[in-house]
Design an enzyme around this catalytic site. Structure first.
Site, PDB file in Angstrom:
ATOM      1  N   HIS A  99      21.969  -8.732  -9.346  1.00 27.82           N
ATOM      2  CA  HIS A  99      22.596  -9.954  -9.865  1.00 27.82           C
ATOM      3  C   HIS A  99      21.617 -11.069  -9.504  1.00 27.82           C
ATOM      4  O   HIS A  99      21.317 -11.255  -8.318  1.00 27.82           O
ATOM      5  CB  HIS A  99      23.973 -10.167  -9.213  1.00 27.82           C
ATOM      6  CG  HIS A  99      24.738 -11.357  -9.695  1.00 27.82           C
ATOM      7  ND1 HIS A  99      26.066 -11.278 -10.109  1.00 27.82           N
ATOM      8  CD2 HIS A  99      24.387 -12.663  -9.836  1.00 27.82           C
ATOM      9  CE1 HIS A  99      26.487 -12.487 -10.468  1.00 27.82           C
ATOM     10  NE2 HIS A  99      25.483 -13.349 -10.288  1.00 27.82           N
ATOM     11  N   HIS A 101      19.466 -13.878  -8.237  1.00 32.69           N
ATOM     12  CA  HIS A 101      19.690 -14.775  -7.095  1.00 32.69           C
ATOM     13  C   HIS A 101      18.351 -15.311  -6.618  1.00 32.69           C
ATOM     14  O   HIS A 101      17.319 -14.663  -6.755  1.00 32.69           O
ATOM     15  CB  HIS A 101      20.426 -14.064  -5.945  1.00 32.69           C
ATOM     16  CG  HIS A 101      19.775 -12.794  -5.503  1.00 32.69           C
ATOM     17  ND1 HIS A 101      19.923 -11.611  -6.185  1.00 32.69           N
ATOM     18  CD2 HIS A 101      18.964 -12.509  -4.452  1.00 32.69           C
ATOM     19  CE1 HIS A 101      19.241 -10.662  -5.566  1.00 32.69           C
ATOM     20  NE2 HIS A 101      18.634 -11.185  -4.512  1.00 32.69           N
TER      21      HIS A 101
HETATM   22  P1  AMP Z   1      17.132  -8.949  -2.855  1.00 31.99           P
HETATM   23  O1  AMP Z   1      16.545  -7.881  -1.983  1.00 31.99           O
HETATM   24  O2  AMP Z   1      16.150  -9.983  -3.304  1.00 31.99           O
HETATM   25  O3  AMP Z   1      17.902  -8.344  -4.004  1.00 31.99           O
HETATM   26  O4  AMP Z   1      18.140  -9.752  -1.944  1.00 31.99           O
HETATM   27  C1  AMP Z   1      19.434  -9.323  -1.669  1.00 31.99           C
HETATM   28  C2  AMP Z   1      19.874 -10.057  -0.435  1.00 31.99           C
HETATM   29  O5  AMP Z   1      21.273  -9.947  -0.317  1.00 31.99           O
HETATM   30  C3  AMP Z   1      19.278  -9.513   0.869  1.00 31.99           C
HETATM   31  O6  AMP Z   1      18.513 -10.550   1.497  1.00 31.99           O
HETATM   32  C4  AMP Z   1      20.518  -9.133   1.687  1.00 31.99           C
HETATM   33  O7  AMP Z   1      20.372  -9.426   3.056  1.00 31.99           O
HETATM   34  C5  AMP Z   1      21.592  -9.971   1.039  1.00 31.99           C
HETATM   35  N1  AMP Z   1      22.952  -9.461   1.166  1.00 31.99           N
HETATM   36  C6  AMP Z   1      23.373  -8.203   0.923  1.00 31.99           C
HETATM   37  N2  AMP Z   1      24.706  -8.122   1.108  1.00 31.99           N
HETATM   38  C7  AMP Z   1      25.130  -9.360   1.461  1.00 31.99           C
HETATM   39  C8  AMP Z   1      26.393  -9.927   1.793  1.00 31.99           C
HETATM   40  N3  AMP Z   1      27.531  -9.213   1.767  1.00 31.99           N
HETATM   41  N4  AMP Z   1      26.447 -11.239   2.126  1.00 31.99           N
HETATM   42  C9  AMP Z   1      25.322 -11.984   2.155  1.00 31.99           C
HETATM   43  N5  AMP Z   1      24.099 -11.509   1.838  1.00 31.99           N
HETATM   44  C10 AMP Z   1      24.001 -10.220   1.509  1.00 31.99           C
END
Ligand code: AMP
Length: 115
Positions: A99, A101
């Site tokens: 998603h 971000h």
């Molecule tokens: P990416 O690897 O760029 O897709 O980033 C995904 C991010 O989501 C990572 O930095 C994770 O630490 C973060 N993440 C995963 N689950 C959660 C959650 N429940 N709440 C907050 N951050 C999360």
């Protein structure tokens, strides 16, 4: 539109708790669960856009709104000396949540720089 299997859609729906830092009509932002810097906020469009590669003229307003939000959040978080915005896209880009971000990272002099 919501993707039932998407972690961030579940966070947007309040089905999974998060530490919210900002919300408007288009954008939701919350603290990363595994912060890489003193400030590490995930800025997420409320539309389920899977990745940067799926941005087109039908949804690019959400991207613009994400960056408007980033400027506001950076000010609110006291990042007046700078910060970094990162998007990981696809397998080679290291994307782990499908998603779109943007990672807003700051609060320290950032050292690891690819570009
Ligand atoms: P990416 O690897 O760029 O897709 O980033 C995904 C991010 O989501 C990572 O930095 C994770 O630490 C973060 N993440 C995963 N689950 C959660 C959650 N429940 N709440 C907050 N951050 C999360």
């Amino acid at each position: 539109m919501k993707d039932e299997s998407c972690l961030f859609c579940k966070i947007l729906a309040g089905e999974i708790p998060s530490a919210k830092v900002y919300e408007d009509e288009y954008v939701f932002a919350f603290r990363d669960i595994n912060p890489q810097a003193p400030v590490h906020v995930l800025v997420v469009p409320k539309e389920h856009i899977p990745c940067a590669d799926a941005i087109d003229e039908s949804n690019s307003l959400y991207v613009a709104k994400c960056f408007e939000a980033i400027a506001k959040i950076a000010k609110a978080e006291g990042l007046e000396t700078g910060y970094r915005v990162i998007n990981n896209c696809g397998e080679d880009g290291g994307q782990s949540v499908q998603h779109l971000h943007f990672h807003l990272i700051g609060g320290v002099k950032l050292s690891e720089k690819i570009i």
